[in-house]
Motif scaffolding. Structure first.
Motif, PDB file in Angstrom:
ATOM      1  N   ALA A 160     -11.472   7.866   7.796  1.00  0.00           N
ATOM      2  CA  ALA A 160     -10.446   6.849   7.989  1.00  0.00           C
ATOM      3  C   ALA A 160     -10.217   6.553   9.468  1.00  0.00           C
ATOM      4  CB  ALA A 160      -9.138   7.332   7.358  1.00  0.00           C
ATOM      5  N   GLU A 175      -3.251   5.007   0.460  1.00  0.00           N
ATOM      6  CA  GLU A 175      -4.179   4.416   1.427  1.00  0.00           C
ATOM      7  C   GLU A 175      -3.872   4.889   2.842  1.00  0.00           C
ATOM      8  OE1 GLU A 175      -3.889   1.387  -1.963  1.00  0.00           O
ATOM      9  OE2 GLU A 175      -2.444   2.542  -0.800  1.00  0.00           O
ATOM     10  N   ILE A 176      -2.636   5.344   3.053  1.00  0.00           N
ATOM     11  CA  ILE A 176      -2.186   5.716   4.396  1.00  0.00           C
ATOM     12  C   ILE A 176      -1.511   7.088   4.348  1.00  0.00           C
ATOM     13  CG2 ILE A 176      -0.642   5.092   6.315  1.00  0.00           C
ATOM     14  CD1 ILE A 176      -0.831   2.153   4.992  1.00  0.00           C
ATOM     15  N   TYR A 222       6.207  -1.374   1.682  1.00  0.00           N
ATOM     16  CA  TYR A 222       5.251  -0.299   1.414  1.00  0.00           C
ATOM     17  C   TYR A 222       5.764   0.575   0.272  1.00  0.00           C
ATOM     18  CZ  TYR A 222       2.400  -1.164   5.582  1.00  0.00           C
ATOM     19  OH  TYR A 222       1.558  -1.715   6.505  1.00  0.00           O
ATOM     20  N   CYS A 225      -9.854   7.286  -0.881  1.00  0.00           N
ATOM     21  CA  CYS A 225      -8.772   6.293  -0.984  1.00  0.00           C
ATOM     22  C   CYS A 225      -8.081   6.064   0.354  1.00  0.00           C
ATOM     23  CB  CYS A 225      -7.747   6.728  -2.029  1.00  0.00           C
ATOM     24  SG  CYS A 225      -6.918   8.311  -1.654  1.00  0.00           S
ATOM     25  N   ILE A 226      -8.181   7.039   1.272  1.00  0.00           N
ATOM     26  CA  ILE A 226      -7.441   6.973   2.534  1.00  0.00           C
ATOM     27  C   ILE A 226      -8.132   6.026   3.515  1.00  0.00           C
ATOM     28  CG2 ILE A 226      -6.532   8.292   4.477  1.00  0.00           C
ATOM     29  CD1 ILE A 226      -6.604  10.760   2.626  1.00  0.00           C
ATOM     30  N   GLU A 227      -7.390   5.015   3.950  1.00  0.00           N
ATOM     31  CA  GLU A 227      -7.922   4.029   4.893  1.00  0.00           C
ATOM     32  C   GLU A 227      -7.470   4.312   6.326  1.00  0.00           C
ATOM     33  OE1 GLU A 227      -6.460   0.323   3.432  1.00  0.00           O
ATOM     34  OE2 GLU A 227      -7.552   0.467   1.516  1.00  0.00           O
ATOM     35  N   LYS A 228      -6.230   4.768   6.459  1.00  0.00           N
ATOM     36  CA  LYS A 228      -5.672   5.021   7.791  1.00  0.00           C
ATOM     37  C   LYS A 228      -4.864   6.309   7.788  1.00  0.00           C
ATOM     38  CE  LYS A 228      -5.383   0.203   9.344  1.00  0.00           C
ATOM     39  NZ  LYS A 228      -4.504  -0.853   9.909  1.00  0.00           N
ATOM     40  N   GLN A 288      -3.006   8.647  -4.799  1.00  0.00           N
ATOM     41  CA  GLN A 288      -4.074   7.866  -4.171  1.00  0.00           C
ATOM     42  C   GLN A 288      -3.568   6.999  -3.001  1.00  0.00           C
ATOM     43  OE1 GLN A 288      -7.639   7.804  -5.352  1.00  0.00           O
ATOM     44  NE2 GLN A 288      -6.744   9.743  -6.002  1.00  0.00           N
ATOM     45  N   LYS A 329       0.834  -1.197   0.000  1.00  0.00           N
ATOM     46  CA  LYS A 329       0.000   0.000   0.000  1.00  0.00           C
ATOM     47  C   LYS A 329       0.875   1.256   0.000  1.00  0.00           C
ATOM     48  CE  LYS A 329      -4.076  -2.061   2.111  1.00  0.00           C
ATOM     49  NZ  LYS A 329      -5.096  -1.953   3.182  1.00  0.00           N
TER      50      LYS A 329
END
Length: 278
Positions: A225, A142-143, A105, A165-168, A140, A78
């Motif tokens: 997120a 994710e973190i 990563y 797109c941001i998960e965390k 984009q 990610k």
């Protein structure tokens, strides 16, 4: 001894200058106070820092805020986007980049406007937020991991344009209220309330908000997120109260008091906590 005296005297000279200008023109005094506040004194890359940054694929990104230096350590996992704070540069993440690389990563870091190898002489959280938004849209991630004013800028741009797109997100030593920062600036330099009020008017005219309105805890209400907030009780720059003010406004957050690291949070303890959260 002499250096300590100079460090204390120079801010007071600025305050005297702003107060003197105020007698002639409040608007000019406010503009000069904002200019000094927005001009980083440090943050340029040193030789030993450049050696590490050269291990990344570097490129210049053209943005409305100027040329931004971007560093890419390619990985198959990610994408992690790293946003540093005031008077710093992308090298400050070395302690974290190396462990992230071992976990494959895909890592993106930048030098903020007027920092490192990015262009410009002016830096504000709003200017930085626009750059952060541009990088998010390009890569984009994710973190996102942000430090200090990077936290404020990241949350501000998410309040304007949320990115799904941001998960965390990980917030390190993040400040909450701009008015606390500005009052500390006033205390450091000694400028009067007329100058402060003019600063308030300039920000409202330029950006559409008053100093008291610019709060990270307000901006994060738009964040979906999962968020980890890390702070140290030994932080001499941003008090740990900020962490809880921000966390209370988040739907999905956890907090951690680091016993090491002060404001910079450059420690193994912090790295371990970040990796655990990821």
């Amino acid at each position: 001894m002499l250096k300590s005296f100079i460090n204390k005297a120079v801010p007071k000279l600025y305050g005297f200058y702003f107060n003197s200008l105020c007698l002639y023109s409040k608007e000019i005094a406010g503009q000069k106070a904002l200019q000094v506040f927005s001009t980083p004194r440090r943050g340029k890359i040193k030789d030993f820092q450049r050696d590490f940054l050269n291990t990344a694929r570097g490129q210049k990104i053209i943005t409305p805020e100027g040329f931004i230096q971007l560093y890419h350590w390619e990985g198959k996992g990610k994408t992690v986007f790293l946003a540093h704070g005031w008077e710093s540069n992308a090298w400050r993440w070395k302690y974290l980049i190396e462990p992230l690389q071992k976990l494959n990563y895909n890592i993106i870091a930048i030098d903020a406007p007027a920092h490192g190898d990015s262009s410009g002489t002016e830096f504000t959280a709003v200017k930085y937020s626009k750059v952060i938004s541009t990088i998010i849209e390009l890569y984009q991630p994710e973190i996102i991991i942000a430090h200090s004013v990077g936290v404020m800028a990241t949350s501000y741009q998410e309040s304007k344009n949320r990115h799904d797109c941001i998960e965390k997100m990980i917030f390190l030593g993040g400040p909450d209220r701009l008015d606390i920062i500005m009052r500390n600036y006033q205390k450091l330099t000694g400028f009067n309330n007329q100058v402060y009020d003019q600063l308030d008017r300039i920000l409202y005219s330029k950006y559409g908000f008053k100093i008291s309105d610019f709060n990270t805890s307000r901006f994060v209400q738009e964040v979906n997120a999962a968020v980890l907030l890390i702070h140290s009780r030994e932080d001499q720059i941003v008090t740990a109260d900020s962490m809880h003010s921000i966390a209370r406004q988040l739907e999905n957050s956890s907090t951690y008091y680091a016993t090491t690291g002060g404001h910079s949070l450059h420690t193994v303890e912090v790295v371990d906590k970040i990796l655990e959260f990821l």
